[in-house]
Every structure is written in C-alpha cells, then in structure tokens.
Design a protein around this motif. Structure first.
Motif, PDB file in Angstrom:
ATOM      1  N   VAL A   1       0.835  -1.201   0.000  1.00 52.22           N
ATOM      2  CA  VAL A   1       0.000   0.000   0.000  1.00 52.22           C
ATOM      3  C   VAL A   1       0.867   1.248   0.000  1.00 52.22           C
ATOM      4  N   ALA A   2       1.887   1.275   0.830  1.00 52.19           N
ATOM      5  CA  ALA A   2       2.775   2.440   0.898  1.00 52.19           C
ATOM      6  C   ALA A   2       3.412   2.728  -0.455  1.00 52.19           C
ATOM      7  N   ASP A   3       3.885   1.691  -1.124  1.00 56.90           N
ATOM      8  CA  ASP A   3       4.547   1.859  -2.418  1.00 56.90           C
ATOM      9  C   ASP A   3       3.564   2.323  -3.492  1.00 56.90           C
ATOM     10  N   VAL A   4       2.369   1.729  -3.519  1.00 59.72           N
ATOM     11  CA  VAL A   4       1.379   2.090  -4.533  1.00 59.72           C
ATOM     12  C   VAL A   4       0.889   3.522  -4.329  1.00 59.72           C
ATOM     13  N   LEU A   5       0.657   3.913  -3.083  1.00 65.62           N
ATOM     14  CA  LEU A   5       0.179   5.269  -2.816  1.00 65.62           C
ATOM     15  C   LEU A   5       1.167   6.313  -3.330  1.00 65.62           C
ATOM     16  N   GLU A   6       2.448   6.059  -3.103  1.00 61.14           N
ATOM     17  CA  GLU A   6       3.473   7.008  -3.551  1.00 61.14           C
ATOM     18  C   GLU A   6       3.501   7.103  -5.070  1.00 61.14           C
ATOM     19  N   LYS A   7       3.420   5.970  -5.731  1.00 64.41           N
ATOM     20  CA  LYS A   7       3.495   5.966  -7.191  1.00 64.41           C
ATOM     21  C   LYS A   7       2.249   6.566  -7.834  1.00 64.41           C
ATOM     22  N   MET A   8       1.087   6.404  -7.205  1.00 66.99           N
ATOM     23  CA  MET A   8      -0.170   6.850  -7.784  1.00 66.99           C
ATOM     24  C   MET A   8      -0.596   8.224  -7.272  1.00 66.99           C
ATOM     25  N   ASN A   9       0.200   8.816  -6.373  1.00 67.11           N
ATOM     26  CA  ASN A   9      -0.143  10.117  -5.794  1.00 67.11           C
ATOM     27  C   ASN A   9      -1.540  10.066  -5.157  1.00 67.11           C
ATOM     28  N   THR A  10      -1.762   9.021  -4.382  1.00 71.58           N
ATOM     29  CA  THR A  10      -3.044   8.769  -3.723  1.00 71.58           C
ATOM     30  C   THR A  10      -2.838   8.800  -2.214  1.00 71.58           C
ATOM     31  N   ARG A  11      -3.889   9.167  -1.476  1.00 73.78           N
ATOM     32  CA  ARG A  11      -3.814   9.184  -0.016  1.00 73.78           C
ATOM     33  C   ARG A  11      -4.835   8.224   0.587  1.00 73.78           C
TER      34      ARG A  11
ATOM     35  N   TRP B   1       2.464   6.083   5.675  1.00 73.42           N
ATOM     36  CA  TRP B   1       1.635   6.205   4.482  1.00 73.42           C
ATOM     37  C   TRP B   1       0.197   6.629   4.783  1.00 73.42           C
ATOM     38  N   LEU B   2      -0.166   6.697   6.064  1.00 75.73           N
ATOM     39  CA  LEU B   2      -1.521   7.091   6.456  1.00 75.73           C
ATOM     40  C   LEU B   2      -1.586   8.597   6.666  1.00 75.73           C
ATOM     41  N   THR B   3      -2.543   9.260   6.040  1.00 75.45           N
ATOM     42  CA  THR B   3      -2.743  10.705   6.198  1.00 75.45           C
ATOM     43  C   THR B   3      -3.735  10.953   7.330  1.00 75.45           C
ATOM     44  N   THR B   4      -3.258  11.555   8.417  1.00 79.35           N
ATOM     45  CA  THR B   4      -4.128  11.823   9.565  1.00 79.35           C
ATOM     46  C   THR B   4      -4.394  13.305   9.793  1.00 79.35           C
ATOM     47  N   HIS B   5      -3.558  14.164   9.217  1.00 75.35           N
ATOM     48  CA  HIS B   5      -3.648  15.588   9.562  1.00 75.35           C
ATOM     49  C   HIS B   5      -4.958  16.220   9.115  1.00 75.35           C
ATOM     50  N   PHE B   6      -5.488  15.783   7.969  1.00 77.41           N
ATOM     51  CA  PHE B   6      -6.737  16.384   7.509  1.00 77.41           C
ATOM     52  C   PHE B   6      -7.892  16.027   8.444  1.00 77.41           C
ATOM     53  N   GLY B   7      -8.024  14.738   8.753  1.00 72.69           N
ATOM     54  CA  GLY B   7      -9.106  14.316   9.641  1.00 72.69           C
ATOM     55  C   GLY B   7      -9.009  14.975  11.000  1.00 72.69           C
ATOM     56  N   LEU B   8      -7.802  15.060  11.556  1.00 73.27           N
ATOM     57  CA  LEU B   8      -7.641  15.685  12.859  1.00 73.27           C
ATOM     58  C   LEU B   8      -7.929  17.183  12.801  1.00 73.27           C
ATOM     59  N   SER B   9      -7.612  17.822  11.679  1.00 69.98           N
ATOM     60  CA  SER B   9      -7.851  19.266  11.557  1.00 69.98           C
ATOM     61  C   SER B   9      -9.336  19.611  11.589  1.00 69.98           C
TER      62      SER B   9
ATOM     63  N   ARG C   1      -5.631  10.366 -11.237  1.00 71.24           N
ATOM     64  CA  ARG C   1      -5.786   8.969 -11.641  1.00 71.24           C
ATOM     65  C   ARG C   1      -7.021   8.375 -10.973  1.00 71.24           C
ATOM     66  N   PRO C   2      -7.819   7.618 -11.701  1.00 74.09           N
ATOM     67  CA  PRO C   2      -9.011   7.006 -11.109  1.00 74.09           C
ATOM     68  C   PRO C   2      -8.670   6.036  -9.987  1.00 74.09           C
ATOM     69  N   LEU C   3      -9.611   5.835  -9.093  1.00 77.59           N
ATOM     70  CA  LEU C   3      -9.445   4.930  -7.964  1.00 77.59           C
ATOM     71  C   LEU C   3      -9.050   3.532  -8.418  1.00 77.59           C
ATOM     72  N   GLY C   4      -9.629   3.072  -9.518  1.00 75.57           N
ATOM     73  CA  GLY C   4      -9.347   1.723  -9.999  1.00 75.57           C
ATOM     74  C   GLY C   4      -7.881   1.478 -10.269  1.00 75.57           C
ATOM     75  N   ASP C   5      -7.155   2.509 -10.695  1.00 78.67           N
ATOM     76  CA  ASP C   5      -5.726   2.346 -10.965  1.00 78.67           C
ATOM     77  C   ASP C   5      -4.974   1.955  -9.699  1.00 78.67           C
ATOM     78  N   THR C   6      -5.351   2.575  -8.579  1.00 78.29           N
ATOM     79  CA  THR C   6      -4.723   2.257  -7.295  1.00 78.29           C
ATOM     80  C   THR C   6      -5.148   0.887  -6.796  1.00 78.29           C
ATOM     81  N   MET C   7      -6.447   0.617  -6.851  1.00 77.75           N
ATOM     82  CA  MET C   7      -6.960  -0.638  -6.304  1.00 77.75           C
ATOM     83  C   MET C   7      -6.455  -1.845  -7.090  1.00 77.75           C
ATOM     84  N   LYS C   8      -6.351  -1.717  -8.405  1.00 82.95           N
ATOM     85  CA  LYS C   8      -5.849  -2.827  -9.211  1.00 82.95           C
ATOM     86  C   LYS C   8      -4.428  -3.198  -8.807  1.00 82.95           C
ATOM     87  N   ARG C   9      -3.609  -2.195  -8.587  1.00 82.83           N
ATOM     88  CA  ARG C   9      -2.212  -2.455  -8.250  1.00 82.83           C
ATOM     89  C   ARG C   9      -2.072  -3.086  -6.866  1.00 82.83           C
TER      90      ARG C   9
END
Length: 293
Positions: free
Chosen positions: A40-50, A152-160, A70-78
C-alpha cells in the motif's frame, strides 16, 4: 441489470471495501499484513493517492481513499494484484484471492468524512473481535491518537476537522469515535437515494462538475494479462512465450475470453499480444471446449 459505471472525481474521497473471494481469509500471519502495508505504501506514492483511514479485517479491507487525477481503480488494481501475487506464491496456489469488483462510494467530505472514518476504525468492535478500537492493531485508529506511526496514512486532515491544535484534535477524535451513535452496521443507509455510488447530499452531487465525473479507466490488455496470470500462478513472460505446454492453453484462452467479453481487446489484438496467429487461437479454443464438454 448492468452495474452502473464508477464515478471518478479528481481529488475525491471514497469509502472502499475489498473482500476476499467467497469471504475467505486474506491473511495467514502477521507478516502477511505487514507485506500488505508495504505494498500500500509503495502504490500510494506511485499513484499520488492518499489513505485517510483503513482497517484490515480478516477477510475484507476497508479504506478511506483520496484520489488524484488517476481514477481509484488504478490504485486498487495495483494493490490487489501485488498482494494476490504474494499470497499465491506463499501458498503455492491459484485462483481469485479477492472478489473481482471492489466496492466504492464517493464521500461528501463536508457531511460524511468523519462518519466514514469512524465506521472504518470501529469495524473490529462492531464485528466483536475487539472491545475497544485501540485493541485492534490493524487499523489507523492508533495513528490518529499519536500512539503509532504509519507513514503512508494521512491523519492531519481528519484531525484538523476537530481542532487546529494537535493534542486537542486527538482528544476530540477519540471522543467522537467512542461516543454512542445510531446503528451504523452499514453505510448503505447513508447512500444518496438517487445514486447508490455516493454518500452525500443533494448539494454535493449538484456541485460535482460534469466534466470531472467519468468512469474508471478499463484494464489494459497488459494489466488484464497480469490479473489472469496471478489467478493461475504463472508469469506473463511464460504466457507470452513460444512454449506450447498444454497447461498454458486454458490460461491463454481465459485471457482471450475476458479480453473480448470485457471489450478490452479484439481477437487479433490478443493474438498479437501472445505472438500467435488468430486462426490458431480459434482452433485451440474449439478443441479445448470440445475436450472439456
């Protein structure tokens, strides 16, 4: 009834659920879950996904995913293909690890972001496998409390959304997650009555620019070949080779059938991909189905 096409909104957040095939277990050990984290960490970085929240249950996965262009499917497929490949290699098996179609709903961030986040992190408690969300290791809850670091987990937005001050935000987040709420066994009740693909208000749907709302891109032939090869535990290079091994025939025909049925490629395009004559594939198909009948 055909399934509705998926929605793609650049920058949108989605509640995603991916089940094990026939609801079978996805993990055999702690190490397997750690491998999924690395993938997940590797795919998120490559796909610019959070990912804003997650929970790895024994036979299904929950994520709150924010896409880019990039569409969600691109991340989920990988993610699905790489973890499937890992598990098949470990188990020396073939077939589907996941259900073929992941479930996703576009989330109205202003109205439902925190509701979805709470639902995901409370999953182990709702399932009766943990008395408290902090007792379950495989979710983002502890990271939101500052008790665990998951890079790889984004927490700052939810906490804000709770407070500009981090410590106050963490206290408010925990209180929100633990406070008694009406039954949230399913988020289906939150789906928009006119569009089950959305958890949001009328205004949210009205504000989605028409030009930004499109379906996920389909698999390419190369990606489909990888999916098929993962299912059968064989390498793409071998599938495309000149080998005439009998065991490769049904796999090549499986690729052909899915490519044509899902309108990913024509017979001629699959034949070219496999370095075979189209007429040869037709004959192989006819011979194969006569033998299995």
């Amino acid at each position: 009834m055909p399934r509705p096409p998926r929605l793609h909104v650049p920058g949108g957040c989605y509640h995603v659920m991916l089940r094990g095939n026939h609801r079978e277990a996805l993990f055999g050990s702690t190490a397997d879950r750690l491998v999924l984290n690395d993938i997940v960490a590797d795919v998120l970085e490559k796909m610019n996904t959070r990912i804003h929240g997650f929970c790895w249950m024994s036979n299904h996965l929950h994520m709150l995913v924010q896409v880019s262009e990039r569409p969600l499917g691109d991340t989920m497929k990988r993610i699905a293909m790489r973890f499937s490949r890992f598990r098949h290699k470990a188990l020396q098996t073939t077939g589907h690890l996941f259900e073929r179609r992941y479930k996703s709903k576009l989330v109205d961030v202003d109205a439902y972001f925190l509701t979805v986040l709470r639902y995901i992190h409370m999953n182990p408690v709702k399932a009766g496998i943990a008395a408290h969300p902090s007792d379950y290791r495989w979710s983002g809850h502890q990271a939101y409390l500052g008790a665990e670091c998951i890079p790889w987990l984004t927490t700052h937005f939810g906490l804000s959304l709770f407070s500009a001050k981090l410590e106050h935000a963490r206290i408010a987040y925990e209180k929100f997650v633990l406070e008694p709420v009406e039954d949230e066994e399913s988020l289906n009740d939150k789906s928009h009555p006119d569009d089950s693909r959305v958890i949001g208000t009328d205004q949210f749907i009205a504000n989605i620019p028409a030009g930004w709302c499109r379906t996920d891109s389909p698999l390419s032939l190369e990606e489909l070949a990888e999916v098929v090869c993962v299912e059968h535990n064989v390498g793409v290079k071998l599938l495309r080779s000149k080998s005439s091994a009998h065991a490769l025939t049904p796999i090549r025909l499986h690729l052909l059938q899915r490519a044509v049925r899902e309108r990913i490629a024509t017979l001629a395009e699959v034949a070219r991909f496999l370095s075979r004559d189209p007429s040869t594939l037709v004959k192989l198909s006819q011979r194969h189905w006569r033998n299995v009948q």
